[in-house]
Design a protein around this motif. Structure first.
Motif, PDB file in Angstrom:
ATOM      1  N   ASP A   1    -111.129 -40.991  35.925  1.00  0.00           N
ATOM      2  CA  ASP A   1    -109.843 -40.887  35.222  1.00  0.00           C
ATOM      3  C   ASP A   1    -108.916 -39.921  35.956  1.00  0.00           C
ATOM      4  O   ASP A   1    -107.716 -40.175  36.098  1.00  0.00           O
ATOM      5  CB  ASP A   1    -110.069 -40.429  33.771  1.00  0.00           C
ATOM      6  N   MET A   2    -109.480 -38.793  36.436  1.00  0.00           N
ATOM      7  CA  MET A   2    -108.650 -37.829  37.183  1.00  0.00           C
ATOM      8  C   MET A   2    -108.172 -38.452  38.489  1.00  0.00           C
ATOM      9  O   MET A   2    -107.032 -38.239  38.920  1.00  0.00           O
ATOM     10  CB  MET A   2    -109.442 -36.540  37.494  1.00  0.00           C
ATOM     11  N   PHE A   3    -109.035 -39.226  39.131  1.00  0.00           N
ATOM     12  CA  PHE A   3    -108.649 -39.889  40.382  1.00  0.00           C
ATOM     13  C   PHE A   3    -107.487 -40.840  40.117  1.00  0.00           C
ATOM     14  O   PHE A   3    -106.516 -40.895  40.883  1.00  0.00           O
ATOM     15  CB  PHE A   3    -109.852 -40.653  40.957  1.00  0.00           C
ATOM     16  N   THR A   4    -107.586 -41.584  39.011  1.00  0.00           N
ATOM     17  CA  THR A   4    -106.541 -42.551  38.666  1.00  0.00           C
ATOM     18  C   THR A   4    -105.220 -41.828  38.381  1.00  0.00           C
ATOM     19  O   THR A   4    -104.147 -42.247  38.858  1.00  0.00           O
ATOM     20  CB  THR A   4    -106.973 -43.373  37.431  1.00  0.00           C
ATOM     21  N   ILE A   5    -105.299 -40.736  37.624  1.00  0.00           N
ATOM     22  CA  ILE A   5    -104.072 -39.983  37.307  1.00  0.00           C
ATOM     23  C   ILE A   5    -103.449 -39.435  38.588  1.00  0.00           C
ATOM     24  O   ILE A   5    -102.244 -39.540  38.816  1.00  0.00           O
ATOM     25  CB  ILE A   5    -104.387 -38.848  36.304  1.00  0.00           C
ATOM     26  N   ARG A   6    -104.285 -38.856  39.468  1.00  0.00           N
ATOM     27  CA  ARG A   6    -103.729 -38.284  40.704  1.00  0.00           C
ATOM     28  C   ARG A   6    -103.135 -39.385  41.581  1.00  0.00           C
ATOM     29  O   ARG A   6    -102.105 -39.179  42.233  1.00  0.00           O
ATOM     30  CB  ARG A   6    -104.819 -37.503  41.465  1.00  0.00           C
ATOM     31  N   HIS A   7    -103.773 -40.555  41.585  1.00  0.00           N
ATOM     32  CA  HIS A   7    -103.269 -41.669  42.394  1.00  0.00           C
ATOM     33  C   HIS A   7    -101.848 -42.054  41.980  1.00  0.00           C
ATOM     34  O   HIS A   7    -100.983 -42.292  42.823  1.00  0.00           O
ATOM     35  CB  HIS A   7    -104.207 -42.870  42.235  1.00  0.00           C
ATOM     36  N   TYR A   8    -101.601 -42.100  40.655  1.00  0.00           N
ATOM     37  CA  TYR A   8    -100.286 -42.573  40.183  1.00  0.00           C
ATOM     38  C   TYR A   8     -99.291 -41.439  39.974  1.00  0.00           C
ATOM     39  O   TYR A   8     -98.077 -41.667  40.055  1.00  0.00           O
ATOM     40  CB  TYR A   8    -100.445 -43.355  38.870  1.00  0.00           C
ATOM     41  N   LYS A   9     -99.777 -40.233  39.676  1.00  0.00           N
ATOM     42  CA  LYS A   9     -98.866 -39.152  39.282  1.00  0.00           C
ATOM     43  C   LYS A   9     -98.855 -37.983  40.278  1.00  0.00           C
ATOM     44  O   LYS A   9     -98.033 -37.074  40.151  1.00  0.00           O
ATOM     45  CB  LYS A   9     -99.234 -38.631  37.879  1.00  0.00           C
ATOM     46  N   HIS A  10     -99.779 -37.962  41.205  1.00  0.00           N
ATOM     47  CA  HIS A  10     -99.795 -37.060  42.371  1.00  0.00           C
ATOM     48  C   HIS A  10    -100.116 -35.600  42.052  1.00  0.00           C
ATOM     49  O   HIS A  10    -100.956 -35.019  42.718  1.00  0.00           O
ATOM     50  CB  HIS A  10     -98.480 -37.158  43.166  1.00  0.00           C
TER      51      HIS A  10
END
Ligand code: CP
Length: 318
Positions: free
Chosen positions: A155-164
């Motif tokens: 989930d953190m990877f996904t958030i960082r991918h889209y929100k940086h």
């Protein structure tokens, strides 16, 4: 003694088991996220394999059902060139009364290198980690309502991918927080990685009594809780962990806490929607949102492979 007081770390402070996000330093979370970035490239190649875990034996021990976690651990281990053994619990000697620790001891005698463990009892992976030899690694693939660390990490990877940048975000976690191991892992990960505002939204009956001690803001009104958030993380009603009645009905829950396009419009226009799965459409999420252009639910699943490759390769190196 090999392990320090934190049962997840070795004497050098490196990750030896992955049992919970709670208590892990931010540097280790970032090491996993950064390592996973390098594996995303591998998963997009025509030959999706690297030899990092060649010759290693990884046992999937799923004492509770799973679609995403079990399958992506298997894919991840195969992409690292490990040998993967999926123990079929239903036809194993568990049905003849063998204890979990005896099962694990026998698999360890088959020269296991790593156990991936899902269990309905909170603490089962910790118990196994305490009883295996020093060369064996244990990964918690979800225990009771306690922890689901690789879900929190993907989930953190996904958030960082889209929100940086974690440091600019407002994140809302919505639904059955009380019974959710995913919510606990998400909260620990978000606060450790520096998200300044983590909100939990749900009815009083589905929020733990001291949830505000975890550094989150509590909302019972979905309209207020979703206002201007960057990320909405939906949760399933964990009916299998509920003893007694927590809700009038699923329909009533959907009316107040189900994510519809109308409610999502209260978040920022570019907000993303996550859900760990399995989804119950029409209970916690409407299909227009689940399948809409703000949903990143299927990319979460894909990123889960890279995260699990990262976790297993880091553990095998320590
Ligand atoms: N998110 C998750 O744990 O899904 P599964 O139960 O399908 O593994």
């Amino acid at each position: 003694m090999f392990l320090t007081s934190n049962p997840q770390l070795n004497k050098n402070g490196e990750l030896h088991h992955l049992l919970s996000i709670e208590g892990l330093p931010g540097e280790i979370l970032l090491q996993i996220l950064d390592t996973a970035e390098s594996f995303v490239g591998v998963t997009q190649r025509e030959v999706k394999k690297v030899p990092l875990l060649r010759g290693k034996a990884i046992f999937n021990l799923f004492f509770e059902p799973s679609t995403r976690t079990r399958t992506t651990f298997e894919i991840a281990a195969k992409r690292l060139s490990a040998d993967v053994i999926n123990l079929a619990i239903n036809v194993s000697s568990q049905s003849k009364g063998e204890s979990v620790l005896d099962t694990v001891a026998n698999l360890a005698a088959m020269q296991a290198d790593m156990f991936i463990v899902r269990h309905s009892q909170s603490g089962a992976p910790h118990l196994i980690a305490r009883h295996v030899g020093e060369d064996i690694h244990v990964v918690n693939a979800g225990d009771g309502r306690h922890s689901h660390p690789t879900q929190g990490l993907l989930d953190m990877f996904t958030i960082r991918h889209y929100k940086h940048d974690f440091h600019q975000l407002k994140v809302a976690i919505v639904g059955d927080i009380l019974h959710s191991r995913v919510a606990r892992s998400q909260i620990h990960a978000l606060t450790t990685l520096g998200v300044p505002e983590v909100r939990v939204i749900g009815p009083k009956t589905l929020l733990p009594t001291n949830v505000d001690n975890m550094g989150v803001h509590v909302y019972h009104d979905m309209a207020k809780g979703l206002k201007d958030v960057d990320v909405v993380m939906m949760l399933r009603l964990q009916n299998e962990r509920m003893q007694g009645s927590f809700l009038p009905s699923p329909q009533e829950f959907f009316k107040f806490y189900g994510l519809t396009a109308e409610k999502l419009a209260l978040a920022k226009p570019d907000a993303i929607v996550l859900h760990p799965g399995p989804m119950n459409r029409g209970v916690e999420i409407d299909s227009t949102v689940a399948d809409g252009n703000q949903s990143v639910i299927l990319p979460q699943v894909t990123f889960g492979i890279a995260i699990r490759m990262a976790v297993m390769s880091i553990l095998a190196g320590n």
